[in-house]
Design an enzyme around this catalytic site. Structure first.
Site, short mmCIF file in Angstrom:
data_model
loop_
_atom_site.label_atom_id
_atom_site.label_comp_id
_atom_site.label_asym_id
_atom_site.label_seq_id
_atom_site.Cartn_x
_atom_site.Cartn_y
_atom_site.Cartn_z
N LYS A 34 -3.48 7.98 3.04
CA LYS A 34 -4.52 7.90 4.16
C LYS A 34 -4.29 8.37 5.48
O LYS A 34 -5.29 8.90 6.07
CB LYS A 34 -4.76 6.68 3.98
CG LYS A 34 -5.62 5.91 2.70
CD LYS A 34 -6.87 6.46 2.23
CE LYS A 34 -7.50 5.70 1.01
NZ LYS A 34 -8.67 6.85 0.65
N TYR A 37 0.84 -1.31 -0.06
CA TYR A 37 -0.06 0.22 0.04
C TYR A 37 0.99 1.18 0.00
O TYR A 37 0.58 2.43 -0.48
CB TYR A 37 -1.03 0.14 1.21
CG TYR A 37 -2.26 0.76 0.87
CD1 TYR A 37 -3.03 0.80 -0.09
CD2 TYR A 37 -2.61 1.64 1.94
CE1 TYR A 37 -4.07 1.44 -0.25
CE2 TYR A 37 -3.72 2.40 1.84
CZ TYR A 37 -4.91 1.95 0.95
OH TYR A 37 -5.79 2.92 0.73
N1 LIG Z 1 -11.62 -0.50 -2.37
C1 LIG Z 1 -11.22 -0.73 -1.20
O1 LIG Z 1 -10.63 -1.78 -0.85
C2 LIG Z 1 -11.08 0.60 -0.36
C3 LIG Z 1 -10.99 0.30 0.90
C4 LIG Z 1 -10.93 1.63 1.67
C5 LIG Z 1 -10.95 2.50 1.37
N2 LIG Z 1 -11.27 2.69 0.02
C6 LIG Z 1 -11.30 4.32 -0.84
O2 LIG Z 1 -12.56 4.29 -1.25
C7 LIG Z 1 -12.44 5.32 -2.36
C8 LIG Z 1 -13.21 4.99 -3.61
O3 LIG Z 1 -12.37 4.03 -4.20
P1 LIG Z 1 -12.87 2.54 -4.54
O4 LIG Z 1 -12.36 1.34 -4.17
O5 LIG Z 1 -14.70 2.73 -4.77
O6 LIG Z 1 -12.35 2.64 -6.24
P2 LIG Z 1 -12.78 3.42 -7.74
O7 LIG Z 1 -11.72 3.22 -8.59
O8 LIG Z 1 -14.25 2.87 -7.83
O9 LIG Z 1 -12.94 4.84 -7.33
C9 LIG Z 1 -11.75 5.67 -7.14
C10 LIG Z 1 -12.21 6.88 -7.57
O10 LIG Z 1 -11.53 8.06 -7.73
C11 LIG Z 1 -11.60 8.87 -8.86
N3 LIG Z 1 -10.54 9.62 -9.02
C12 LIG Z 1 -9.31 9.47 -9.32
N4 LIG Z 1 -8.53 10.69 -9.52
C13 LIG Z 1 -9.40 11.53 -9.48
C14 LIG Z 1 -9.14 13.06 -9.67
N5 LIG Z 1 -7.98 13.41 -9.99
N6 LIG Z 1 -10.37 13.88 -9.79
C15 LIG Z 1 -11.55 13.17 -9.29
N7 LIG Z 1 -11.78 12.01 -9.11
C16 LIG Z 1 -10.56 11.07 -9.16
C17 LIG Z 1 -11.84 8.06 -9.90
O11 LIG Z 1 -12.35 8.50 -11.03
C18 LIG Z 1 -12.68 6.89 -9.28
O12 LIG Z 1 -13.98 7.20 -9.64
C19 LIG Z 1 -11.06 5.70 -2.50
O13 LIG Z 1 -10.87 6.69 -1.70
C20 LIG Z 1 -10.47 4.49 -1.64
O14 LIG Z 1 -9.11 4.86 -1.00
C21 LIG Z 1 -11.32 1.80 -0.96
#
Ligand SMILES: NC(=O)c1ccc[n+]([C@@H]2O[C@H](COP(=O)([O-])OP(=O)(O)OC[C@H]3O[C@@H](n4cnc5c(N)ncnc54)[C@H](O)[C@@H]3O)[C@@H](O)[C@H]2O)c1
Length: 254
Positions: free
Chosen positions: A160, A153
């Site tokens: 984060k 990570y």
């Molecule tokens: N998937 C997991 O395991 C997990 C766990 C904990 C937290 N998260 C967090 O959840 C959040 C959403 O991620 P996800 O897992 O749904 O994946 P995802 O890929 O569906 O979403 C990530 C989003 O970030 C957007 N993005 C990237 N660069 C950008 C920019 N410059 N401007 C605007 N938008 C931008 C992308 O377009 C995408 O929609 C993130 O913050 C991620 O770190 C994910």
């Protein structure tokens, strides 16, 4: 009456129908909210995915690294709703060199991109939407537990940790305006962002074993519900908080 009846909510971060934000948008609509989405880059894809929601919402463009997009965001959101009661930040990005075990050699350029898009953007989004949250409201961000170093990570973990701190400072500075700022720290979920993290499958395996409640990496519903709850009036005195939605894994040592 749902818990978000009458609420106007801006949701960032939808890119596929496995995006956490897609499920927050769905639950929010099921709970009575009026939703506006923002999309980044692949706008026609986001518009197509938006049509899979119970009520296809408007989609406006937002690159959180674009000063111009941020400066015009409130005006562009106002074309669809007369104010905002909630904002979901579901945005993260790190260049490949910033993850996957390259921690000691990652350049500042790559680190700064990760921090700008994944950390600073929470403050940028809060400021861009502040003029629309005149009656107070809720900002909710998505976190991945930053109290440990995880395999692969790397600088996203640092981003984060910064997000957690940013949420606390925002809670401090926006509290007087009755704006609450909280994070949901989710366990691993199979999304596009997760697939781009080298070695993410290592988390996936270990999580179910550690979590007292178990953990399903294909089920975003618990995370989406927690976001909806924090966006609602049911956490009226909670700010600067991190709610873990991880099957209880964070509480277990060893
Ligand atoms: N998937 C997991 O395991 C997990 C766990 C904990 C937290 N998260 C967090 O959840 C959040 C959403 O991620 P996800 O897992 O749904 O994946 P995802 O890929 O569906 O979403 C990530 C989003 O970030 C957007 N993005 C990237 N660069 C950008 C920019 N410059 N401007 C605007 N938008 C931008 C992308 O377009 C995408 O929609 C993130 O913050 C991620 O770190 C994910």
């Amino acid at each position: 009456m749902g818990i978000l009846a009458g609420k106007r909510i801006l949701i960032t971060g939808v890119i596929t129908d496995s995006s956490i934000a897609f499920h927050v948008a769905r639950v929010a609509q099921e709970e009575g909210a009026t939703v506006v989405l923002t999309g980044f880059g692949r706008m026609s894809l986001v518009e197509r995915i938006a049509k899979r929601l119970p009520e296809p919402p408007p989609v406006i463009e937002l690159d959180v690294a674009s000063e111009e997009h941020l400066a015009t965001l409130a005006e562009r959101v106002s074309a669809h709703v007369d104010g905002l009661d909630g904002v979901l930040h579901a945005i993260a990005f790190a260049p490949q060199d910033a993850m996957g075990g390259n921690f000691l050699n990652t350049s500042w350029d790559d680190v700064s991109t990760a921090v700008q898009v994944s950390t600073y953007s929470l403050k940028a989004l809060a400021m861009a939407t502040r003029p629309l949250m005149t009656g107070g409201g809720a900002i909710v961000g998505l976190d991945f537990d930053a109290s440990h170093a995880w395999p692969g990570y790397d600088w996203m973990g640092v981003a984060k940790a910064g997000l957690e701190s940013t949420a606390r400072y925002l809670a401090r500075d926006l509290g007087a305006e009755k704006i609450r700022v909280n994070l949901v720290s989710a366990g691993p979920l199979r999304t596009m962002a997760a697939k781009s993290i080298p070695g993410f499958d290592k988390f996936e395996g270990m999580w179910g074993d550690r979590a007292p409640l178990g953990w399903d990496i294909t089920d975003p519903e618990p995370t989406a519900r927690a976001c909806a709850a924090l966006l609602s009036d049911w956490f009226p005195a909670t700010s600067g908080e991190i709610v873990h939605v991880d099957g209880g894994a964070h509480a277990i040592g060893g």
